[in-house]
Design an enzyme around this catalytic site. Structure first.
Site, PDB file in Angstrom:
ATOM      1  N   CYS A 104      -8.359  30.838   7.077  1.00  0.00           N
ATOM      2  CA  CYS A 104      -7.644  29.998   8.046  1.00  0.00           C
ATOM      3  C   CYS A 104      -6.389  29.409   7.407  1.00  0.00           C
ATOM      4  O   CYS A 104      -5.464  30.126   7.112  1.00  0.00           O
ATOM      5  CB  CYS A 104      -8.578  28.930   8.602  1.00  0.00           C
ATOM      6  N   HIS A 238     -13.625  31.882  10.198  1.00  0.00           N
ATOM      7  CA  HIS A 238     -14.310  31.118   9.138  1.00  0.00           C
ATOM      8  C   HIS A 238     -15.688  31.667   8.777  1.00  0.00           C
ATOM      9  O   HIS A 238     -16.679  31.263   9.386  1.00  0.00           O
ATOM     10  CB  HIS A 238     -14.510  29.677   9.627  1.00  0.00           C
ATOM     11  N   GLU A 240     -17.526  30.875   6.286  1.00  0.00           N
ATOM     12  CA  GLU A 240     -18.380  29.819   5.726  1.00  0.00           C
ATOM     13  C   GLU A 240     -19.094  29.021   6.825  1.00  0.00           C
ATOM     14  O   GLU A 240     -20.062  28.332   6.567  1.00  0.00           O
ATOM     15  CB  GLU A 240     -17.558  28.889   4.815  1.00  0.00           C
TER      16      GLU A 240
END
Lengths: 277, 85
Positions: A104, A238, A240
């Site tokens: 990002c 993302h 994560e």
């Protein structure tokens, strides 16, 4: 090298907001991440004991967020601060084949620094690309589907199956990957030829589709690219945030596992770096 | 001392979603005469130097190194003298 000896630098500055999940993703897999403020690497305004050397780490992660308030352009200020003090060690870091992951805002920083697409050497003096304002002119925040397009150049995706589709959420206002208009198509072709395109946005049938499946209007549906050597990866969505299955939007429908779709990216890079060093 | 008025625009042909959106909102407010809206960024930078050509060189570098991304932006600036600090 043993997994627990692998050191990961989770870099942050003011406005970073995805460092916790990024830290936990590496930690839960048994590696040794550390949250490091940019000042600790540049050695400015920190105690002697807080100083860190970039070359002591094997993986550098630049997490998402709104660094420096997205002023000037998203990621531009962070990139300028890194370029002014850390150009030489960062170039060395990448040249040695250590891993750099930008997610990002981190992707925006890597592009603004000239590490991606990396077609003219490791780092270009001016950016060769930009992550421009979404076609919708809005912050787009929702689960997105990514098709694995790479032929295993990227060290972050070695454990994926060719053509595999991952559900990874996007949350950004500037994610449209653009190249200079006069040579854009030539650059896309170069990226294809070098096997640098890692992820593309697709719809549930696995077809390339427009908005809303492609949240930002990125030409050719590109969601993530790597450098020609494959050790630098930048992606807008993302991973994560979907380390666990229970953070998927359809988690109640169960799949009998706790493995989220983003986990494989962290597993892949850890395995690769363990073998290499 | 000099002040540099720097304008960062999108290159011709680069989509300007912010401008398009603003135009839509202006139409909704009844400004039916609006036919185009282009957005740009404006920086006013004060420089402590007596040498105008030096100021010009500095501003040029600022634009190239941070304020503009050459992929989508073009920049222009005016430099004017100001008194004191």
């Amino acid at each position: 090298m043993k997994l627990e000896d692998l050191k990961i630098c989770i870099l942050r500055i003011e406005g970073t907001n995805c460092e916790d999940e990024s830290f936990q993703a590496f930690k839960r897999l048994g590696a040794n991440p550390e949250m490091v403020h940019l000042k600790q690497l540049t050695g400015q305004d920190v105690l002697e004991t807080e100083k860190r050397d970039l070359m002591d780490f094997h993986i550098l992660m630049i997490p998402g967020g709104f660094s420096s308030g997205d002023y000037v352009r998203a990621g531009a200020i962070w990139a300028a601060r890194m370029k002014s003090k850390l150009s030489a060690p960062l170039t060395e870091f990448v040249r040695e084949g250590r891993a750099v992951l930008g997610v990002c805002n981190g992707f925006q920083v890597l592009v603004e620094m000239g590490f991606l697409p990396g077609l003219n050497g490791i780092m270009s003096s001016v950016p060769d690309a930009v992550l421009a304002t979404n076609e919708s002119s809005r912050f787009e925040c929702r689960p997105t589907l990514l098709k694995y397009e790479n032929n295993y150049t990227s060290i972050f995706t070695q454990k994926l199956k060719s053509g595999q589709i991952l559900l990874i959420p996007s949350a950004h206002a500037e994610g449209k990957l653009l190249f200079p208009p006069e040579k854009a198509e030539k650059i896309y072709q170069q990226l294809e030829d070098n096997d640098q395109i890692v992820f593309k946005y697709v719809d549930p049938d696995g077809e390339y589709a427009g908005y809303p499946w492609n949240p930002n209007g990125s030409p050719h549906n590109i969601a993530g690219i790597c450098n020609p050597a494959g050790n630098v990866l930048g992606m807008m969505p993302h991973p994560e945030r979907v380390f666990h299955r229970f953070t998927h939007p359809d988690w109640t429908r169960g799949f009998g596992t706790d493995i989220g779709d983003g986990r494989v990216i962290f597993e892949s890079v850890l395995e690769h770096v363990c073998k290499k060093f | 001392m000099f002040i540099a008025d720097i304008r960062i625009k999108l290159k011709k042909g680069v989509a300007d979603p912010e401008g398009k959106n603003t135009m839509k909102a202006l139409e909704l407010l009844g400004f039916y005469e609006v036919v185009a809206v282009d957005t740009s960024k404006f920086f006013s930078v004060k420089l402590d130097t007596q040498d105008e050509s030096e100021a010009r060189t500095q501003v040029e570098k600022m634009c190239q190194n941070l304020l503009a991304n050459p992929v989508i932006n073009e920049y222009s600036y005016d430099i004017r003298t100001v008194e004191g600090a």
